[in-house]
Scaffold this active site. Structure first.
Site, short mmCIF file in Angstrom:
data_model
loop_
_atom_site.label_atom_id
_atom_site.label_comp_id
_atom_site.label_asym_id
_atom_site.label_seq_id
_atom_site.Cartn_x
_atom_site.Cartn_y
_atom_site.Cartn_z
N GLU A 41 74.78 -35.42 51.40
CA GLU A 41 73.94 -36.61 51.23
C GLU A 41 72.71 -36.32 50.38
OE1 GLU A 41 75.27 -38.99 55.29
OE2 GLU A 41 73.23 -38.18 55.15
N TYR A 82 78.64 -43.90 51.85
CA TYR A 82 79.21 -44.08 53.20
C TYR A 82 80.73 -43.89 53.21
CZ TYR A 82 74.93 -45.77 55.53
OH TYR A 82 73.69 -45.88 56.12
N HIS A 108 68.50 -44.48 58.14
CA HIS A 108 69.67 -43.59 58.17
C HIS A 108 69.17 -42.15 58.32
CE1 HIS A 108 73.39 -41.52 56.99
NE2 HIS A 108 72.59 -40.72 56.29
N ASN A 116 69.49 -51.65 60.93
CA ASN A 116 68.82 -50.78 61.89
C ASN A 116 67.77 -49.86 61.24
OD1 ASN A 116 70.60 -49.11 60.60
ND2 ASN A 116 71.80 -48.59 62.42
N LYS A 142 66.14 -48.18 55.08
CA LYS A 142 67.14 -49.14 54.60
C LYS A 142 66.48 -50.43 54.09
CE LYS A 142 70.89 -47.39 57.56
NZ LYS A 142 71.94 -47.78 58.56
O1 CDP Z 1 73.64 -44.53 61.39
P1 CDP Z 1 74.32 -43.90 62.57
O2 CDP Z 1 74.76 -42.47 62.31
O3 CDP Z 1 73.52 -44.02 63.82
O4 CDP Z 1 75.63 -44.76 62.86
P2 CDP Z 1 77.12 -44.68 62.25
O5 CDP Z 1 78.06 -44.93 63.37
O6 CDP Z 1 77.30 -43.43 61.45
O7 CDP Z 1 77.19 -45.94 61.28
C1 CDP Z 1 76.58 -45.93 60.02
C2 CDP Z 1 75.90 -47.27 59.80
O8 CDP Z 1 76.90 -48.29 59.75
C3 CDP Z 1 74.96 -47.71 60.93
O9 CDP Z 1 73.68 -47.12 60.87
C4 CDP Z 1 74.93 -49.22 60.73
O10 CDP Z 1 74.00 -49.60 59.70
C5 CDP Z 1 76.34 -49.51 60.23
N1 CDP Z 1 77.22 -50.04 61.29
C6 CDP Z 1 77.57 -51.38 61.27
O11 CDP Z 1 77.17 -52.12 60.35
N2 CDP Z 1 78.38 -51.89 62.25
C7 CDP Z 1 78.85 -51.09 63.24
N3 CDP Z 1 79.65 -51.62 64.17
C8 CDP Z 1 78.51 -49.74 63.27
C9 CDP Z 1 77.68 -49.23 62.28
MG MG Z 2 76.25 -41.70 61.05
#
Ligand code: CDP
Ligand code: MG
Length: 141
Positions: free
Chosen positions: A127, A50, A116, A113, A10
C-alpha cells in the site's frame, strides 16, 4: 518493532473538514508522519488499491465512495504502528466502533468510516509503494 503503515483519511472525512483533527489523534498517540499527500482517486486507482476485496458484495460501492472527493494518504511510522493505528481507528462499522476512536467520532457507517489503515506488514509495503516513492518519505533516500 519499528514499522510503517499506510493511512488514508477517506473522502467523507476530508469533506467534513476533519483532516487536522484526525492527524492530531495520530500525532498525540506518538505516531510519526513520514509522508503525506492529497489525492483524488480515479475509479481505476480505487479498484487497484482495494484489489484484495474484488468479488465482495461491497466492492463497487466501496470503490465508488473512494472517488467522491480527495483523500489524504499518509505514511505513519513508529513502534507497532500497524496495530496502534488500527486501535486508534476503531472497528470497521463506525457506529459499532469503541467510544473515543476515530471511526466512532468521524465515521458514518460501515463504508463511510473516515479512515483506512494497513492490516499487516506485507499489506503495508504494498500500500505504501502504491502511493509513495522511497524518496518522498522521511528517512528515504
Ligand atoms: O477498513 P477495514 O480493514 O477495517 O475493513 P475491511 O473489511 O478491510 O474493508 C475495507 C473497507 O471496505 C472498509 O473500511 C469500508 O470502507 C468498506 N466496506 C464496505 O463498504 N462495506 C462492507 N460491508 C465492508 C467494508
Ligand atoms: Mg482491511
Amino acid at each position: 518493532m519499528m514499522e510503517r503503515t499506510l493511512s488514508i483519511i477517506k473522502p467523507d472525512a476530508v469533506g467534513k473538514g476533519v483532516i487536522g483533527q484526525i492527524i492530531t489523534r495520530f500525532e498525540e498517540a506518538g505516531l510519526n508522519i513520514l509522508g503525506m499527500k492529497m489525492v483524488h482517486l480515479s475509479k481505476t486507482q480505487a479498484k487497484e488499491f482495494y484489489a484484495e476485496h474484488e468479488g465482495r458484495s461491497y466492492f463497487d460501492g466501496l470503490t465508488e465512495f473512494m472517488t467522491i472527493g480527495p483523500s489524504v494518504v499518509m505514511v505513519l511510522g513508529g513502534e507497532d504502528v500497524i496495530k496502534k493505528s488500527r486501535a486508534l481507528m476503531g472497528a470497521t462499522n463506525s457506529p459499532e466502533a469503541a467510544d473515543g476512536t476515530i471511526r466512532r467520532e468521524f465515521g458514518t457507517d460501515g463504508r463511510r468510516n473516515a479512515v483506512h489503515g494497513s492490516d499487516s506488514p506485507e499489506t503495508a509495503v504494498r500500500e505504501i509503494s502504491y502511493f509513495f516513492d522511497a524518496s518522498e518519505l522521511v528517512g528515504g533516500t
